[in-house]
Design a protein around this motif. Structure first.
Motif, PDB file in Angstrom:
ATOM      1  N   LEU A 170      44.973  42.296  39.405  1.00  0.00           N
ATOM      2  CA  LEU A 170      43.636  42.037  39.945  1.00  0.00           C
ATOM      3  C   LEU A 170      42.678  41.597  38.844  1.00  0.00           C
ATOM      4  N   ARG A 171      42.722  42.299  37.702  1.00  0.00           N
ATOM      5  CA  ARG A 171      41.821  41.958  36.596  1.00  0.00           C
ATOM      6  C   ARG A 171      42.107  40.576  36.035  1.00  0.00           C
ATOM      7  N   ALA A 172      43.388  40.247  35.906  1.00  0.00           N
ATOM      8  CA  ALA A 172      43.751  38.932  35.369  1.00  0.00           C
ATOM      9  C   ALA A 172      43.197  37.827  36.266  1.00  0.00           C
ATOM     10  N   ASP A 173      43.312  38.044  37.586  1.00  0.00           N
ATOM     11  CA  ASP A 173      42.797  37.061  38.544  1.00  0.00           C
ATOM     12  C   ASP A 173      41.286  36.926  38.419  1.00  0.00           C
ATOM     13  N   PHE A 177      42.347  36.005  32.491  1.00  0.00           N
ATOM     14  CA  PHE A 177      43.371  36.016  31.430  1.00  0.00           C
ATOM     15  C   PHE A 177      44.761  35.900  32.071  1.00  0.00           C
ATOM     16  N   PRO A 178      45.778  35.526  31.293  1.00  0.00           N
ATOM     17  CA  PRO A 178      47.110  35.312  31.882  1.00  0.00           C
ATOM     18  C   PRO A 178      47.678  36.618  32.441  1.00  0.00           C
ATOM     19  N   PRO A 179      48.189  36.576  33.682  1.00  0.00           N
ATOM     20  CA  PRO A 179      48.713  37.791  34.299  1.00  0.00           C
ATOM     21  C   PRO A 179      49.990  38.298  33.651  1.00  0.00           C
ATOM     22  N   GLY A 180      50.725  37.429  32.950  1.00  0.00           N
ATOM     23  CA  GLY A 180      52.069  37.794  32.483  1.00  0.00           C
ATOM     24  C   GLY A 180      52.126  38.836  31.429  1.00  0.00           C
TER      25      GLY A 180
ATOM     26  N   LEU B  53      35.752  44.479  42.667  1.00  0.00           N
ATOM     27  CA  LEU B  53      35.758  44.547  44.126  1.00  0.00           C
ATOM     28  C   LEU B  53      34.334  44.606  44.671  1.00  0.00           C
ATOM     29  N   MET B  54      33.480  45.414  44.050  1.00  0.00           N
ATOM     30  CA  MET B  54      32.109  45.543  44.530  1.00  0.00           C
ATOM     31  C   MET B  54      31.398  44.184  44.488  1.00  0.00           C
ATOM     32  N   ALA B  55      31.589  43.435  43.415  1.00  0.00           N
ATOM     33  CA  ALA B  55      30.941  42.127  43.306  1.00  0.00           C
ATOM     34  C   ALA B  55      31.455  41.175  44.390  1.00  0.00           C
ATOM     35  N   ARG B  56      32.775  41.161  44.589  1.00  0.00           N
ATOM     36  CA  ARG B  56      33.353  40.283  45.603  1.00  0.00           C
ATOM     37  C   ARG B  56      32.901  40.677  47.014  1.00  0.00           C
ATOM     38  N   LEU B  57      32.916  41.976  47.304  1.00  0.00           N
ATOM     39  CA  LEU B  57      32.534  42.454  48.642  1.00  0.00           C
ATOM     40  C   LEU B  57      31.059  42.164  48.909  1.00  0.00           C
ATOM     41  N   ASN B  58      30.224  42.398  47.895  1.00  0.00           N
ATOM     42  CA  ASN B  58      28.799  42.120  48.082  1.00  0.00           C
ATOM     43  C   ASN B  58      28.551  40.642  48.350  1.00  0.00           C
ATOM     44  N   ALA B 148      39.119  38.490  54.721  1.00  0.00           N
ATOM     45  CA  ALA B 148      39.179  38.363  53.258  1.00  0.00           C
ATOM     46  C   ALA B 148      40.048  39.460  52.640  1.00  0.00           C
ATOM     47  N   GLN B 149      40.779  40.199  53.472  1.00  0.00           N
ATOM     48  CA  GLN B 149      41.628  41.289  52.973  1.00  0.00           C
ATOM     49  C   GLN B 149      40.859  42.184  51.991  1.00  0.00           C
ATOM     50  N   PHE B 150      39.627  42.469  52.348  1.00  0.00           N
ATOM     51  CA  PHE B 150      38.787  43.370  51.547  1.00  0.00           C
ATOM     52  C   PHE B 150      38.810  43.024  50.057  1.00  0.00           C
ATOM     53  N   ALA B 151      38.857  41.714  49.775  1.00  0.00           N
ATOM     54  CA  ALA B 151      38.668  41.205  48.405  1.00  0.00           C
ATOM     55  C   ALA B 151      39.779  41.605  47.438  1.00  0.00           C
ATOM     56  N   THR B 152      40.945  41.941  47.969  1.00  0.00           N
ATOM     57  CA  THR B 152      42.005  42.492  47.122  1.00  0.00           C
ATOM     58  C   THR B 152      42.973  41.454  46.539  1.00  0.00           C
ATOM     59  N   ALA B 153      42.749  40.155  46.805  1.00  0.00           N
ATOM     60  CA  ALA B 153      43.655  39.138  46.253  1.00  0.00           C
ATOM     61  C   ALA B 153      43.707  39.273  44.736  1.00  0.00           C
ATOM     62  N   PRO B 154      44.854  39.034  44.104  1.00  0.00           N
ATOM     63  CA  PRO B 154      46.142  38.582  44.643  1.00  0.00           C
ATOM     64  C   PRO B 154      47.132  39.721  44.894  1.00  0.00           C
ATOM     65  N   LEU B 155      46.654  40.915  45.146  1.00  0.00           N
ATOM     66  CA  LEU B 155      47.582  42.032  45.364  1.00  0.00           C
ATOM     67  C   LEU B 155      48.311  41.874  46.700  1.00  0.00           C
TER      68      LEU B 155
END
Lengths: 180, 180
Positions: A170-173, A177-180, B53-58, B148-155
């Motif tokens: 999630l943070r990388a996205d 920064f690169p997820p790998g 998540l808070m920033a995306r949801l807001n 928006a799947q509660f902003a959880t992409a790319p999980l």
């Protein structure tokens, strides 16, 4: 911080606490189907976990005249090679707004852990500099947090490593920064 | 919001973003050994994930004149059997202080989504009641968040389920419900 669920049978005096987020998941499923339920549960669980951890960390740090956000700012300075950083850089690093940096540094300055000084070559730029008292408390507070495993009980080392790996995606996205 | 790491080589103009939390982990290991590193990484990752998540949801909720905390309070009322709750109960449910409840309900009232009315049998107790506009926007905002799947992409769904299960252990411990 749960998005709802079973709102009338709230835990009050003598009523056993229930899993409010789990209950919200059941309500979600009933109203909107199960498609977004895993995402809703994970997002609200992260919000609640942040609340729990912040309260526990602040309690540990209270004896050091610190809050967790101030501790984070202090550690940035403590671990920097010069023991000082421009205020703008602190905001970048903590990913908070300028007004929040001002508040954090004000708090640390009142405790005597940080001083504001103008930059050598650009007097308009203000630096936050960690003081000897700040260095000392940074070390002590870190030992206390390490001893308390950063308030993560009862999670196991394997749990923590799984969590970190998932959240890294999630943070990388979000942070680029690169997820790998 | 990272506890530090490599504070001088900060990402600036044109510099590739780095994993600041991972970098903090390496510094921790160097200074204090590896014992608390998994806990520090998990705790700071949860803090950062909450920010993301808070920033995306807001952002999603901005078009509905809502913030995520206000949305949570609105949903409590929306999903309650009477469409109303005492202010104290809202605080219990969201696990926030009375002043935060006041601010949340003030915000929802300004948007016309909630009204304050005295309780039928105890006129000193104030209820928050969801209005027809509040009901309507609760449904619309929920559909947007679900989409928006509660902003959880790319999980992935499996990631989300693992996360929820791990955090349930922490919540059960802190909130006092059975972990099983």
């Amino acid at each position: 911080m749960s998005v709802a669920g079973n709102a009338d049978g709230a835990p009050g005096g003598g009523v056993a606490p229930i899993d409010l987020i789990g209950e919200a998941g059941r309500q979600w499923d009933t109203h909107w189907g199960d498609d977004a339920v895993p995402a809703m549960l994970a997002t609200t669980s992260i919000m609640r976990a942040q609340q729990i951890l912040m309260a526990r960390l602040n309690e540990i740090l209270d004896g050091f005249d610190l809050t967790f956000p101030r501790y984070e700012a202090l550690m940035l300075l403590y671990l920097s090679s010069r023991g000082s950083l421009p205020l703008g850089k602190i905001g970048e690093r903590l990913q908070v707004h300028r007004t929040s940096v001002t508040n954090l540094v004000d708090g640390l300055e009142r405790s005597g852990y940080v001083e504001r000084v103008p930059h050598d070559s650009d007097r308009r730029m203000m630096l936050a500099v960690v003081t000897p008292a700040g260095r000392s408390v940074a070390g002590e507070a870190t030992r206390a947090l390490n001893a308390a495993q950063f308030a993560t009980a009862p999670l196991t080392k394997a749990d923590l490593e799984t969590m970190t790996a998932l959240l890294r995606t999630l943070r990388a996205d979000a942070d680029g920064f690169p997820p790998g």
